[in-house]
Write an enzyme that holds these catalytic residues in place. Structure first.
Site, PDB file in Angstrom:
ATOM      1  N   ASP A  86      -2.051  -9.636   6.719  1.00  0.00           N
ATOM      2  CA  ASP A  86      -2.130  -9.006   8.094  1.00  0.00           C
ATOM      3  C   ASP A  86      -1.637  -7.543   7.775  1.00  0.00           C
ATOM      4  O   ASP A  86      -0.429  -7.257   7.337  1.00  0.00           O
ATOM      5  CB  ASP A  86      -0.842  -9.662   9.074  1.00  0.00           C
ATOM      6  CG  ASP A  86      -1.329 -10.941   9.326  1.00  0.00           C
ATOM      7  OD1 ASP A  86      -2.381 -11.555   8.864  1.00  0.00           O
ATOM      8  OD2 ASP A  86      -0.772 -11.433  10.295  1.00  0.00           O
ATOM      9  N   HIS A 142      -1.730 -13.259   0.222  1.00  0.00           N
ATOM     10  CA  HIS A 142      -2.678 -14.530  -0.111  1.00  0.00           C
ATOM     11  C   HIS A 142      -3.724 -14.081  -1.019  1.00  0.00           C
ATOM     12  O   HIS A 142      -4.050 -12.952  -1.160  1.00  0.00           O
ATOM     13  CB  HIS A 142      -3.264 -15.290   0.955  1.00  0.00           C
ATOM     14  CG  HIS A 142      -2.205 -15.688   2.204  1.00  0.00           C
ATOM     15  ND1 HIS A 142      -2.062 -17.212   2.195  1.00  0.00           N
ATOM     16  CD2 HIS A 142      -1.347 -15.413   2.771  1.00  0.00           C
ATOM     17  CE1 HIS A 142      -1.152 -17.572   2.842  1.00  0.00           C
ATOM     18  NE2 HIS A 142      -0.624 -16.397   3.330  1.00  0.00           N
ATOM     19  N   SER A 227       5.907  -3.518   3.206  1.00  0.00           N
ATOM     20  CA  SER A 227       5.426  -2.725   2.172  1.00  0.00           C
ATOM     21  C   SER A 227       3.989  -2.573   2.242  1.00  0.00           C
ATOM     22  O   SER A 227       3.274  -2.559   3.349  1.00  0.00           O
ATOM     23  CB  SER A 227       5.800  -3.377   0.795  1.00  0.00           C
ATOM     24  OG  SER A 227       5.646  -2.375   0.015  1.00  0.00           O
TER      25      SER A 227
END
Length: 267
Positions: A86, A142, A227
């Site tokens: 995201d 992911h 980050s």
């Protein structure tokens, strides 16, 4: 003057000892009392969290939380490459002769970003996404493709913030901060998932170090505090989705574009 002071403060904040101290505090049991304020300040959608808020034992454990199963759909388009996180897209562009152009006004060379890895030749005319994770975002990473680990490399470095100010005013932050790079071989070539540490990130961890192959959307790693991920595709193997642009927000599993056999000219 104000800009110079902010730059000095940012430079000082890159010290590893300070990041370790902040990391230690965020892991402590006492830090769990900060979770409600953290949710409120950053407007975090806490209802998406895998567990109830009172079940998290520290601020760090909440920050690196998993989501409830099924909240992120993995795009099922044939030959898709999806967002691993995201995030907000800070930059997306073709790589020109080994340089990623104009990321917050700065150019980045693959030689610096990948620490002169022999694999950088695979990407010198590839494609790059710079994906910024704010404190509000879900911080698990992911796999953007189905594939196997070709190589993994951990590069020690600074812990500068990766917010807009630091990215604009501190020289090549993404190439100077700590990085954990996963090269994933897929059907048409490979991708590099460059996970960039930041201020107060005590570590970037693999979800399971024994796992060396992933299906698209499988959990790969996670940040302990916010980050950036730089996602690189091999020369001539990727076509981006036409409606994305810098500033677009994407969710993990959302389509970034399509992979295909290489169109790059062979030397």
């Amino acid at each position: 003057m104000a800009k110079q002071l902010l730059r000095l403060m940012t430079e000082l904040s890159s010290r590893k000892w300070l990041s370790r101290m902040m990391g230690h505090c965020s892991h402590s049991r006492l830090s769990r009392h900060l979770i409600p304020a953290f949710i409120r300040i950053y407007q975090i959608p806490a209802h998406e969290a895998e567990k109830e808020i009172h079940e998290y034992r520290s601020l760090n454990e909440f920050f690196s939380r998993r989501l409830k199963i099924g909240l992120r759909a993995i795009d099922d388009t044939v030959d898709a490459m999806v967002s691993p996180v995201d995030a907000t897209i800070s930059a997306m562009c073709a790589i020109h002769a080994g340089t990623i152009l104009s990321v917050k006004g700065q150019d980045y060379t693959l030689s610096e970003l990948l620490a002169k890895s022999p694999r950088m030749e695979n990407y010198i005319n590839g494609y790059a996404f710079v994906l910024y994770l704010s404190p509000t975002d879900y911080h698990r990473i992911h796999s953007p493709v189905t594939g196997v680990q070709a190589e993994s490399e951990h590069l020690k470095g600074k812990v500068y913030p990766v917010n807009d100010f630091a990215m604009t005013h501190i020289r090549t932050v993404l190439s100077r901060n700590e990085r954990l790079i996963t090269y994933i071989a897929h059907e048409f070539g490979e991708v590099a998932v460059v996970k960039v540490g930041a201020m107060n990130v005590s570590s970037i961890r693999y979800a399971d170090e024994s796992v060396k192959k992933w299906q698209i959307g499988d959990e790969l790693a996670y940040f302990e505090f916010g980050s950036t991920v730089v996602l690189l595709t091999e020369n001539g193997t990727f076509s981006p989705r036409g409606d994305l642009e810098p500033g677009s927000k994407v969710k993990m599993g959302e389509l970034l574009g399509l992979l295909h056999p290489s169109t790059a000219k062979k030397g």
